[in-house]
Design an enzyme around this catalytic site. Structure first.
Site, PDB file in Angstrom:
ATOM      1  N   CYS A  38       3.167  -4.914  -4.569  1.00 26.72           N
ATOM      2  CA  CYS A  38       2.312  -5.814  -3.558  1.00 26.72           C
ATOM      3  C   CYS A  38       1.739  -5.072  -2.248  1.00 26.72           C
ATOM      4  O   CYS A  38       2.501  -4.263  -1.863  1.00 26.72           O
ATOM      5  CB  CYS A  38       2.955  -6.943  -3.329  1.00 26.72           C
ATOM      6  SG  CYS A  38       2.144  -8.134  -1.972  1.00 26.72           S
ATOM      7  N   SER A  40       1.749  -5.725   0.761  1.00 27.87           N
ATOM      8  CA  SER A  40       2.811  -6.106   1.585  1.00 27.87           C
ATOM      9  C   SER A  40       3.801  -4.986   1.676  1.00 27.87           C
ATOM     10  O   SER A  40       4.112  -4.328   2.508  1.00 27.87           O
ATOM     11  CB  SER A  40       3.408  -7.518   1.586  1.00 27.87           C
ATOM     12  OG  SER A  40       2.512  -8.479   1.516  1.00 27.87           O
ATOM     13  N   HIS A  43       2.120  -1.785   3.753  1.00 28.80           N
ATOM     14  CA  HIS A  43       2.247  -2.074   5.151  1.00 28.80           C
ATOM     15  C   HIS A  43       3.299  -1.546   5.665  1.00 28.80           C
ATOM     16  O   HIS A  43       3.273  -1.255   6.628  1.00 28.80           O
ATOM     17  CB  HIS A  43       2.103  -3.617   5.361  1.00 28.80           C
ATOM     18  CG  HIS A  43       0.915  -4.336   5.096  1.00 28.80           C
ATOM     19  ND1 HIS A  43      -0.554  -3.965   5.350  1.00 28.80           N
ATOM     20  CD2 HIS A  43       0.304  -5.631   4.614  1.00 28.80           C
ATOM     21  CE1 HIS A  43      -1.445  -4.616   4.969  1.00 28.80           C
ATOM     22  NE2 HIS A  43      -0.761  -5.814   4.566  1.00 28.80           N
ATOM     23  N   HIS A  59       9.450  -6.789  -3.613  1.00 27.11           N
ATOM     24  CA  HIS A  59       9.730  -8.177  -3.445  1.00 27.11           C
ATOM     25  C   HIS A  59       9.090  -9.097  -4.411  1.00 27.11           C
ATOM     26  O   HIS A  59       8.813 -10.354  -4.232  1.00 27.11           O
ATOM     27  CB  HIS A  59       9.509  -8.483  -2.047  1.00 27.11           C
ATOM     28  CG  HIS A  59       7.906  -8.429  -1.739  1.00 27.11           C
ATOM     29  ND1 HIS A  59       7.286  -7.404  -1.535  1.00 27.11           N
ATOM     30  CD2 HIS A  59       6.902  -9.341  -1.924  1.00 27.11           C
ATOM     31  CE1 HIS A  59       6.062  -7.311  -1.425  1.00 27.11           C
ATOM     32  NE2 HIS A  59       5.649  -8.710  -1.555  1.00 27.11           N
ATOM     33  N   CYS A 163       5.456 -12.992  -6.275  1.00 23.44           N
ATOM     34  CA  CYS A 163       4.785 -13.187  -5.056  1.00 23.44           C
ATOM     35  C   CYS A 163       3.000 -13.222  -5.104  1.00 23.44           C
ATOM     36  O   CYS A 163       2.517 -14.209  -4.413  1.00 23.44           O
ATOM     37  CB  CYS A 163       4.903 -11.704  -4.299  1.00 23.44           C
ATOM     38  SG  CYS A 163       4.140 -11.762  -2.725  1.00 23.44           S
TER      39      CYS A 163
HETATM   40  N1  LIG Z   1       0.549 -14.285   3.417  1.00 21.79           N
HETATM   41  C1  LIG Z   1       1.461 -14.263   2.528  1.00 21.79           C
HETATM   42  O1  LIG Z   1       2.477 -14.665   2.256  1.00 21.79           O
HETATM   43  C2  LIG Z   1       1.179 -12.680   1.669  1.00 21.79           C
HETATM   44  C3  LIG Z   1       1.887 -12.487   0.406  1.00 21.79           C
HETATM   45  C4  LIG Z   1       1.519 -11.691  -0.228  1.00 21.79           C
HETATM   46  C5  LIG Z   1       0.606 -10.634   0.035  1.00 21.79           C
HETATM   47  N2  LIG Z   1      -0.215 -10.974   1.464  1.00 21.79           N
HETATM   48  C6  LIG Z   1      -1.024  -9.845   1.823  1.00 21.79           C
HETATM   49  O2  LIG Z   1      -2.170 -10.087   1.144  1.00 21.79           O
HETATM   50  C7  LIG Z   1      -3.015  -8.921   1.603  1.00 21.79           C
HETATM   51  C8  LIG Z   1      -3.713  -8.628   0.080  1.00 21.79           C
HETATM   52  O3  LIG Z   1      -2.715  -8.098  -0.620  1.00 21.79           O
HETATM   53  P1  LIG Z   1      -2.923  -7.489  -2.279  1.00 21.79           P
HETATM   54  O4  LIG Z   1      -1.747  -7.022  -2.771  1.00 21.79           O
HETATM   55  O5  LIG Z   1      -3.928  -8.411  -2.869  1.00 21.79           O
HETATM   56  O6  LIG Z   1      -3.664  -6.212  -1.870  1.00 21.79           O
HETATM   57  P2  LIG Z   1      -4.633  -5.355  -2.676  1.00 21.79           P
HETATM   58  O7  LIG Z   1      -4.736  -3.908  -2.134  1.00 21.79           O
HETATM   59  O8  LIG Z   1      -4.246  -5.311  -4.220  1.00 21.79           O
HETATM   60  O9  LIG Z   1      -6.321  -5.962  -2.581  1.00 21.79           O
HETATM   61  C9  LIG Z   1      -6.758  -5.838  -1.344  1.00 21.79           C
HETATM   62  C10 LIG Z   1      -8.511  -6.018  -2.037  1.00 21.79           C
HETATM   63  O10 LIG Z   1      -9.309  -6.273  -0.631  1.00 21.79           O
HETATM   64  C11 LIG Z   1     -10.288  -5.075  -0.686  1.00 21.79           C
HETATM   65  N3  LIG Z   1     -10.990  -4.876   0.360  1.00 21.79           N
HETATM   66  C12 LIG Z   1     -10.386  -4.181   1.281  1.00 21.79           C
HETATM   67  N4  LIG Z   1     -11.111  -3.995   2.479  1.00 21.79           N
HETATM   68  C13 LIG Z   1     -12.272  -4.850   2.324  1.00 21.79           C
HETATM   69  C14 LIG Z   1     -13.240  -5.392   3.155  1.00 21.79           C
HETATM   70  N5  LIG Z   1     -13.355  -4.877   4.252  1.00 21.79           N
HETATM   71  N6  LIG Z   1     -14.206  -6.320   2.501  1.00 21.79           N
HETATM   72  C15 LIG Z   1     -13.925  -6.704   1.372  1.00 21.79           C
HETATM   73  N7  LIG Z   1     -13.077  -6.339   0.438  1.00 21.79           N
HETATM   74  C16 LIG Z   1     -12.078  -5.398   1.062  1.00 21.79           C
HETATM   75  C17 LIG Z   1     -10.041  -4.185  -1.708  1.00 21.79           C
HETATM   76  O11 LIG Z   1     -11.211  -3.343  -2.205  1.00 21.79           O
HETATM   77  C18 LIG Z   1      -8.920  -4.537  -2.621  1.00 21.79           C
HETATM   78  O12 LIG Z   1      -9.905  -5.144  -3.761  1.00 21.79           O
HETATM   79  C19 LIG Z   1      -2.257  -8.044   2.120  1.00 21.79           C
HETATM   80  O13 LIG Z   1      -2.551  -7.968   3.541  1.00 21.79           O
HETATM   81  C20 LIG Z   1      -0.752  -8.405   1.853  1.00 21.79           C
HETATM   82  O14 LIG Z   1       0.122  -7.912   2.535  1.00 21.79           O
HETATM   83  C21 LIG Z   1       0.317 -11.957   2.108  1.00 21.79           C
HETATM   84 ZN   LIG Z   2       4.096  -9.475  -1.761  1.00 20.99          ZN
END
Ligand SMILES: NC(=O)c1ccc[n+]([C@@H]2O[C@H](COP(=O)([O-])OP(=O)(O)OC[C@H]3O[C@@H](n4cnc5c(N)ncnc54)[C@H](O)[C@@H]3O)[C@@H](O)[C@H]2O)c1
Ligand SMILES: [Zn+2]
Ligand SMILES: [Zn+2]
Length: 361
Positions: A38, A40, A43, A59, A163
């Site tokens: 993920c 996260s 990060h 996780h 997640c």
């Molecule tokens: N709130 C929560 O509980 C929670 C839980 C899990 C993940 N997250 C967060 O969610 C986010 C996404 O996680 P993920 O695993 O899907 O990430 P990921 O890397 O798989 O996906 C991110 C996507 O965003 C796109 N992207 C990047 N910059 C962009 C922009 N400026 N405009 C448009 N698209 C853009 C990328 O091409 C990619 O497809 C992360 O910040 C992660 O930490 C939050």
């Molecule tokens: Zn996650």
């Protein structure tokens, strides 16, 4: 047991043989079958957030119960489980009012500081990430950090429910409560955003607009339920969405974690609309929105792990997969060995694939 350990921040993961303790009274030892990567985790690897090292990352996982502590009656050895970082105490104000994902008392589900650590290397404590540490052959977790699932569910598909899928679908079903017929935009079509797109499809949204900068991501988004796509690299995505919808969407979701895209999510709302920020925004970064827009009853909110009640939500998501409504096969872009985990995070940085899982079998 082998685990992927982060020894320096920022840094890469190192595969190391660690010791894992026996279950305490309310703990469960789980043999990890699959663990998803993920953003996260990334990060923390990148140093966006501070954390204590050495730590075993990961996780998002599923596995099989190996042993249980003397007070555990919920699961038994052999049961199939999905883990969840939303470990809940069960008796704080948030838990009692159904908001388990923001439990204020999670610390109670960890071992006391003076107790023997769950994970160690040469008698020195190794920290557990998110109460789970899934990038390891075994996990020792509080019984409130897992849910039992049906045994015909493939465990690699189950892992990503741990997640990404719960977060994306939960943001739609629980945090925003998307209504049938509405118009939805999702910014970021990674694992979490694609899950939100699927959630919007299942919730009965009429129009679902996927926004990303990479064409392959927009292609998968269409396969999973997006009715329209917007290439954010081809001009202002807010202007493109406003034009597509003649004035904005009812619900927008930010699934990246940037100031700019969170502001875009708010900017593409129609009057009365709700923007939900799922992405994790770096500490110290503020989001700015034009205050006048509140007069149009626009709303901005956060979502933690999809506002889940995972003991009931995850088995339902499993049923949705088994019934063919939740598409997970299409989301698993790569199976890795634990040794390939750094390559997996490098691919994530390049924006490749939807969701990668480490296979422990
Ligand atoms: N709130 C929560 O509980 C929670 C839980 C899990 C993940 N997250 C967060 O969610 C986010 C996404 O996680 P993920 O695993 O899907 O990430 P990921 O890397 O798989 O996906 C991110 C996507 O965003 C796109 N992207 C990047 N910059 C962009 C922009 N400026 N405009 C448009 N698209 C853009 C990328 O091409 C990619 O497809 C992360 O910040 C992660 O930490 C939050
Ligand atoms: Zn996650
Ligand atoms: Zn609680």
């Amino acid at each position: 047991m082998k685990a992927a350990v982060l020894n320096t921040i920022p840094g890469d993961l190192e595969i190391i043989d660690l010791q894992i303790d026996k279950p305490g009274p309310r703990e469960v030892l789980v043999r990890t079958v699959a663990a998803g990567l993920c953003h996260s985790d990334l990060h923390f690897l990148d140093g966006t957030f501070p954390f204590k090292v050495p730590v075993v990352m990961g996780h998002e996982s599923a596995g099989v119960v190996e042993a249980v502590g003397e007070d555990v009656s919920y699961v038994k050895p052999g049961d199939h489980v999905i883990t969840c970082l939303s470990v809940f105490c069960g008796h704080c104000e948030f838990c009692l009012s159904g908001h388990l994902s923001i439990c204020s008392n999670q610390r109670e589900c960890n071992r006391p500081r003076e107790a023997a650590p769950r994970l160690s290397l040469h008698d020195k404590k190794v920290y557990q990430f998110a109460h789970l540490s899934s990038f390891a052959e075994e996990m020792l977790i509080h019984e409130h950090g897992l849910v039992k699932i049906r045994e015909d569910m493939p465990l690699d598909r189950a892992a990503v429910i741990g997640c990404g899928i719960t977060t994306g679908t939960g943001a739609v079903f629980r945090t925003a409560r998307v209504r049938p017929g509405s118009t939805v935009a999702v910014i970021g079509a990674g694992g979490v955003g694609l899950a939100a797109i699927q959630g919007a499809r299942i919730a009965g949204a009429n129009r679902i607009i996927a926004v990303d900068m990479l064409t392959p991501k927009l292609e998968i988004a269409k396969e999973l339920g997006a009715t329209h796509t917007v290439d954010a690299s081809a001009g202002d995505p807010v202007a493109q969405v406003l034009e597509l919808t003649s004035g904005g969407v009812d619900y927008s979701f930010e699934a990246i974690g940037l100031k700019k895209t969170a502001e875009q999510a708010f900017g593409m709302l129609r009057s009365g609309g709700t923007a939900t920020v799922i992405g994790v925004i770096s500490p110290g970064v503020n989001v700015e929105i034009p205050g006048m827009q509140f007069l149009m009853e626009k709303k901005l909110q956060g979502s933690m792990m999809g506002s889940n009640q995972f003991r009931t939500d995850m088995p339902r998501l499993v049923d949705m997969y088994m019934d063919g409504r939740l598409k997970l096969d299409e989301m698993l872009s790569a199976h890795l060995t634990l040794d390939q985990i750094n390559d997996g995070f490098a691919a994530m940085k390049r924006g490749e694939g939807a969701r990668q899982v480490v296979d422990f079998n």
